[in-house]
Design a protein around this motif. Structure first.
Motif, PDB file in Angstrom:
ATOM      1  N   GLU A 174      -6.663   7.167  -5.923  1.00 45.44           N
ATOM      2  CA  GLU A 174      -7.329   6.018  -5.312  1.00 45.44           C
ATOM      3  C   GLU A 174      -6.642   5.560  -4.020  1.00 45.44           C
ATOM      4  O   GLU A 174      -7.191   4.740  -3.297  1.00 45.44           O
ATOM      5  CB  GLU A 174      -7.367   4.820  -6.278  1.00 45.44           C
ATOM      6  CG  GLU A 174      -8.091   5.079  -7.567  1.00 45.44           C
ATOM      7  CD  GLU A 174      -7.191   5.681  -8.655  1.00 45.44           C
ATOM      8  OE1 GLU A 174      -7.714   5.956  -9.745  1.00 45.44           O
ATOM      9  OE2 GLU A 174      -5.988   5.885  -8.403  1.00 45.44           O
ATOM     10  N   MET A 175      -5.430   6.052  -3.751  1.00 47.58           N
ATOM     11  CA  MET A 175      -4.700   5.601  -2.561  1.00 47.58           C
ATOM     12  C   MET A 175      -4.289   6.795  -1.717  1.00 47.58           C
ATOM     13  O   MET A 175      -3.110   7.098  -1.564  1.00 47.58           O
ATOM     14  CB  MET A 175      -3.472   4.772  -2.962  1.00 47.58           C
ATOM     15  CG  MET A 175      -2.779   4.097  -1.777  1.00 47.58           C
ATOM     16  SD  MET A 175      -3.855   3.123  -0.725  1.00 47.58           S
ATOM     17  CE  MET A 175      -4.316   1.819  -1.839  1.00 47.58           C
ATOM     18  N   ASP A 176      -5.266   7.478  -1.159  1.00 48.31           N
ATOM     19  CA  ASP A 176      -4.984   8.555  -0.222  1.00 48.31           C
ATOM     20  C   ASP A 176      -4.944   7.975   1.191  1.00 48.31           C
ATOM     21  O   ASP A 176      -5.025   6.753   1.379  1.00 48.31           O
ATOM     22  CB  ASP A 176      -6.021   9.672  -0.357  1.00 48.31           C
ATOM     23  CG  ASP A 176      -7.449   9.207  -0.091  1.00 48.31           C
ATOM     24  OD1 ASP A 176      -7.653   8.058   0.371  1.00 48.31           O
ATOM     25  OD2 ASP A 176      -8.375   9.998  -0.329  1.00 48.31           O
TER      26      ASP A 176
ATOM     27  N   LEU B  40       0.830  -1.205   0.000  1.00 49.22           N
ATOM     28  CA  LEU B  40       0.000   0.000   0.000  1.00 49.22           C
ATOM     29  C   LEU B  40       0.865   1.254   0.000  1.00 49.22           C
ATOM     30  O   LEU B  40       0.560   2.233  -0.688  1.00 49.22           O
ATOM     31  CB  LEU B  40      -0.932   0.009   1.216  1.00 49.22           C
ATOM     32  CG  LEU B  40      -2.068  -1.009   1.227  1.00 49.22           C
ATOM     33  CD1 LEU B  40      -2.814  -0.960   2.557  1.00 49.22           C
ATOM     34  CD2 LEU B  40      -3.018  -0.800   0.061  1.00 49.22           C
ATOM     35  N   ASP B  41       1.953   1.224   0.775  1.00 48.97           N
ATOM     36  CA  ASP B  41       2.842   2.381   0.816  1.00 48.97           C
ATOM     37  C   ASP B  41       3.481   2.623  -0.553  1.00 48.97           C
ATOM     38  O   ASP B  41       3.637   3.769  -0.969  1.00 48.97           O
ATOM     39  CB  ASP B  41       3.930   2.191   1.878  1.00 48.97           C
ATOM     40  CG  ASP B  41       4.776   3.439   2.031  1.00 48.97           C
ATOM     41  OD1 ASP B  41       4.226   4.486   2.441  1.00 48.97           O
ATOM     42  OD2 ASP B  41       5.983   3.375   1.725  1.00 48.97           O
ATOM     43  N   GLY B  42       3.837   1.546  -1.241  1.00 50.09           N
ATOM     44  CA  GLY B  42       4.403   1.691  -2.582  1.00 50.09           C
ATOM     45  C   GLY B  42       3.441   2.371  -3.541  1.00 50.09           C
ATOM     46  O   GLY B  42       3.849   3.161  -4.396  1.00 50.09           O
ATOM     47  N   ILE B  43       2.159   2.083  -3.400  1.00 46.45           N
ATOM     48  CA  ILE B  43       1.143   2.740  -4.230  1.00 46.45           C
ATOM     49  C   ILE B  43       0.908   4.164  -3.733  1.00 46.45           C
ATOM     50  O   ILE B  43       0.772   5.098  -4.530  1.00 46.45           O
ATOM     51  CB  ILE B  43      -0.171   1.926  -4.211  1.00 46.45           C
ATOM     52  CG1 ILE B  43       0.055   0.529  -4.804  1.00 46.45           C
ATOM     53  CG2 ILE B  43      -1.277   2.647  -4.980  1.00 46.45           C
ATOM     54  CD1 ILE B  43      -1.079  -0.443  -4.558  1.00 46.45           C
ATOM     55  N   TYR B  44       0.901   4.339  -2.430  1.00 46.30           N
ATOM     56  CA  TYR B  44       0.644   5.645  -1.819  1.00 46.30           C
ATOM     57  C   TYR B  44       1.638   6.698  -2.303  1.00 46.30           C
ATOM     58  O   TYR B  44       1.245   7.838  -2.585  1.00 46.30           O
ATOM     59  CB  TYR B  44       0.700   5.502  -0.297  1.00 46.30           C
ATOM     60  CG  TYR B  44       0.434   6.776   0.462  1.00 46.30           C
ATOM     61  CD1 TYR B  44      -0.853   7.172   0.755  1.00 46.30           C
ATOM     62  CD2 TYR B  44       1.493   7.587   0.888  1.00 46.30           C
ATOM     63  CE1 TYR B  44      -1.107   8.336   1.471  1.00 46.30           C
ATOM     64  CE2 TYR B  44       1.255   8.752   1.597  1.00 46.30           C
ATOM     65  CZ  TYR B  44      -0.045   9.119   1.883  1.00 46.30           C
ATOM     66  OH  TYR B  44      -0.282  10.270   2.570  1.00 46.30           O
ATOM     67  N   VAL B  45       2.918   6.329  -2.392  1.00 47.56           N
ATOM     68  CA  VAL B  45       3.934   7.311  -2.783  1.00 47.56           C
ATOM     69  C   VAL B  45       3.783   7.766  -4.230  1.00 47.56           C
ATOM     70  O   VAL B  45       4.364   8.776  -4.625  1.00 47.56           O
ATOM     71  CB  VAL B  45       5.382   6.806  -2.539  1.00 47.56           C
ATOM     72  CG1 VAL B  45       5.626   6.551  -1.080  1.00 47.56           C
ATOM     73  CG2 VAL B  45       5.712   5.595  -3.376  1.00 47.56           C
ATOM     74  N   LEU B  46       2.982   7.054  -5.010  1.00 48.53           N
ATOM     75  CA  LEU B  46       2.732   7.463  -6.398  1.00 48.53           C
ATOM     76  C   LEU B  46       1.701   8.588  -6.493  1.00 48.53           C
ATOM     77  O   LEU B  46       1.451   9.109  -7.576  1.00 48.53           O
ATOM     78  CB  LEU B  46       2.258   6.260  -7.223  1.00 48.53           C
ATOM     79  CG  LEU B  46       3.255   5.113  -7.338  1.00 48.53           C
ATOM     80  CD1 LEU B  46       2.608   3.922  -8.041  1.00 48.53           C
ATOM     81  CD2 LEU B  46       4.518   5.563  -8.068  1.00 48.53           C
TER      82      LEU B  46
ATOM     83  N   ASN C 107      -5.844   3.571   5.094  1.00 46.37           N
ATOM     84  CA  ASN C 107      -6.370   3.154   6.390  1.00 46.37           C
ATOM     85  C   ASN C 107      -7.513   2.155   6.249  1.00 46.37           C
ATOM     86  O   ASN C 107      -7.600   1.184   7.009  1.00 46.37           O
ATOM     87  CB  ASN C 107      -6.817   4.368   7.202  1.00 46.37           C
ATOM     88  CG  ASN C 107      -5.647   5.220   7.627  1.00 46.37           C
ATOM     89  OD1 ASN C 107      -4.565   4.723   7.887  1.00 46.37           O
ATOM     90  ND2 ASN C 107      -5.863   6.523   7.702  1.00 46.37           N
ATOM     91  N   SER C 108      -8.370   2.362   5.280  1.00 50.81           N
ATOM     92  CA  SER C 108      -9.494   1.463   5.060  1.00 50.81           C
ATOM     93  C   SER C 108      -9.014   0.060   4.685  1.00 50.81           C
ATOM     94  O   SER C 108      -9.509  -0.943   5.224  1.00 50.81           O
ATOM     95  CB  SER C 108     -10.399   2.026   3.967  1.00 50.81           C
ATOM     96  OG  SER C 108     -11.426   1.122   3.664  1.00 50.81           O
TER      97      SER C 108
END
Length: 191
Positions: A172-174, A162-168, A179-180
């Motif tokens: 959709e990944m706020d 999730l963190d790997g997607i978050y840094v992009l 957290n969800s």
């Protein structure tokens, strides 16, 4: 002015390295930069540490240990809240540590010292997560459908992904989506 013992000087240099790492990252950790931060000659850094790689890895491990030991939730927190805090705290003050973790992950593929430190810190994170899961199961809050060690690795893997997607910075990944997903996975694994 009191002279420092060898151990005190080594610790002062390590503390300086920790400040540099948190403020500027692992790549900024040159002997010259650390010596300047510590207020010592570069020869002192070389005298107390076998290499800059050793100093970087020790610094990284110490900082991640500090992160894992941070009191994010109080003693009265539920085991779920404790596990949630261990896996992904919303505490804004941890951002320098998270940036450092991400940098170490990238550097681990080409730096043996950082790779060793990164593996060690992953194992530390896993051990802490397992201990929380086991304590929560013993207290009757969690139901284990698998070994705590396996559940912890799956949850850690999810957080890393999730963190790997978050840094992009994908919409959709706020924070809310992160957290969800994590909360849903904790529920699926432990309830």
């Amino acid at each position: 002015m009191r002279y420092l013992t060898k151990d005190e000087r080594r610790e002062a240099i390590l503390q300086a390295a920790m400040r540099v790492a948190l403020a500027e990252g692992l790549a900024a950790m040159t002997v010259r930069r650390i010596a300047a931060e510590a207020g010592v000659a570069t020869g002192q850094v070389h005298h107390h540490f076998a290499s800059v790689g050793e100093l970087k890895s020790l610094t990284f491990v110490r900082l991640i240990r500090d992160l894992l030991d941070a009191e994010v939730v109080g003693e009265e927190a539920s085991w779920r809240e404790r596990l949630r805090a261990m896996l992904g705290s919303d505490e804004g003050g941890f951002e320098p540590y998270i940036r450092l973790w991400r940098e170490a992950q990238i550097l681990a593929s080409r730096d043996a010292d950082i790779r060793g430190a990164y593996v060690l810190t992953m194992e530390m994170w896993h051990q802490e997560s397992v201990a929380i899961i086991q304590a929560g199961a013993s207290a009757g809050e969690f139901t284990l459908s698998d070994r705590a060690e396996n559940i912890a690795w799956r949850l850690i893997g999810l957080v890393c992904g999730l963190d790997g997607i978050y840094v992009l910075n994908m919409p959709e990944m706020d924070d809310n989506a992160f957290n969800s997903h994590l909360d849903k996975s904790i529920t699926l694994e432990l309830y």
